[in-house]
Design a protein around this motif. Structure first.
Motif, PDB file in Angstrom:
ATOM      1  N   LYS A   1      91.756  -1.144  61.236  1.00 43.23           N
ATOM      2  CA  LYS A   1      92.074  -2.408  61.913  1.00 43.23           C
ATOM      3  C   LYS A   1      91.309  -2.543  63.224  1.00 43.23           C
ATOM      4  O   LYS A   1      90.790  -3.611  63.550  1.00 43.23           O
ATOM      5  CB  LYS A   1      93.581  -2.516  62.171  1.00 43.23           C
ATOM      6  N   LYS A   2      91.222  -1.459  63.979  1.00 44.20           N
ATOM      7  CA  LYS A   2      90.507  -1.504  65.258  1.00 44.20           C
ATOM      8  C   LYS A   2      88.998  -1.701  65.050  1.00 44.20           C
ATOM      9  O   LYS A   2      88.343  -2.390  65.820  1.00 44.20           O
ATOM     10  CB  LYS A   2      90.786  -0.236  66.062  1.00 44.20           C
TER      11      LYS A   2
ATOM     12  N   ASP B   1      87.681  -3.322  62.525  1.00 45.63           N
ATOM     13  CA  ASP B   1      87.542  -4.736  62.168  1.00 45.63           C
ATOM     14  C   ASP B   1      87.580  -5.624  63.382  1.00 45.63           C
ATOM     15  O   ASP B   1      86.873  -6.628  63.450  1.00 45.63           O
ATOM     16  CB  ASP B   1      88.627  -5.147  61.171  1.00 45.63           C
ATOM     17  N   GLU B   2      88.412  -5.290  64.369  1.00 45.68           N
ATOM     18  CA  GLU B   2      88.533  -6.099  65.580  1.00 45.68           C
ATOM     19  C   GLU B   2      87.215  -6.196  66.349  1.00 45.68           C
ATOM     20  O   GLU B   2      86.936  -7.229  66.959  1.00 45.68           O
ATOM     21  CB  GLU B   2      89.614  -5.540  66.502  1.00 45.68           C
TER      22      GLU B   2
ATOM     23  N   LEU C   1      84.686  -9.036  65.089  1.00 46.37           N
ATOM     24  CA  LEU C   1      85.041 -10.465  65.168  1.00 46.37           C
ATOM     25  C   LEU C   1      84.136 -11.207  66.101  1.00 46.37           C
ATOM     26  O   LEU C   1      83.608 -10.730  67.029  1.00 46.37           O
ATOM     27  CB  LEU C   1      86.499 -10.619  65.608  1.00 46.37           C
TER      28      LEU C   1
END
Length: 93
Positions: free
Chosen positions: A86-87, A89-90, A93
Motif C-alpha cells: 500500500k505504501k 502504491d502511494e 500516485l
C-alpha cells in the motif's frame, strides 16, 4: 508475525491495485518512461522499507520495475507485506 491465510491474502489483493499472487509472494510491475525514472522510484521505496525494517525484492529492467513482497521468516505473506504494498502504491500516485 502471523502468516496470512489464503482467504486473507485474497481479500487483501482485492484492496491492492495491480498486485498479483505468485507462490508465496505478491508482485507488481511498475512502468516508467526510462531508466532514470525507474531508479528514482526504487530510491523512493528504500526509506519506506528501511523504516518498516521490511525490504522487497526489486528488479529493474530499463523502464520497468518489478517489486516482490514476502516475509521470508514465516514462509509467506503477512500484514507487513500488505502494508508495504500500500505504501509503495502511494508513492506512484
Amino acid at each position: 508475525m502471523k502468516k496470512l491465510s489464503d482467504s486473507e491474502v485474497y481479500q487483501a489483493l482485492k484492496e491492492l491495485k495491480g498486485w498479483i499472487l505468485k507462490g508465496n509472494t505478491i508482485e507488481k510491475t511498475f512502468q516508467f518512461n526510462d531508466f532514470k525514472e525507474s531508479v528514482s522510484f526504487v530510491l523512493k521505496i528504500q526509506p519506506i522499507a528501511d523504516s518498516m525494517d521490511h525490504h522487497p525484492d526489486v528488479c529493474i529492467y530499463y523502464n520497468k520495475v518489478i517489486v516482490q513482497l514476502t516475509t521470508h521468516d514465516v514462509g509467506g505473506l503477512t500484514d507487513l507485506d500488505i502494508e508495504l504494498a500500500k505504501k509503495i502504491d502511494e508513492i506512484t500516485l
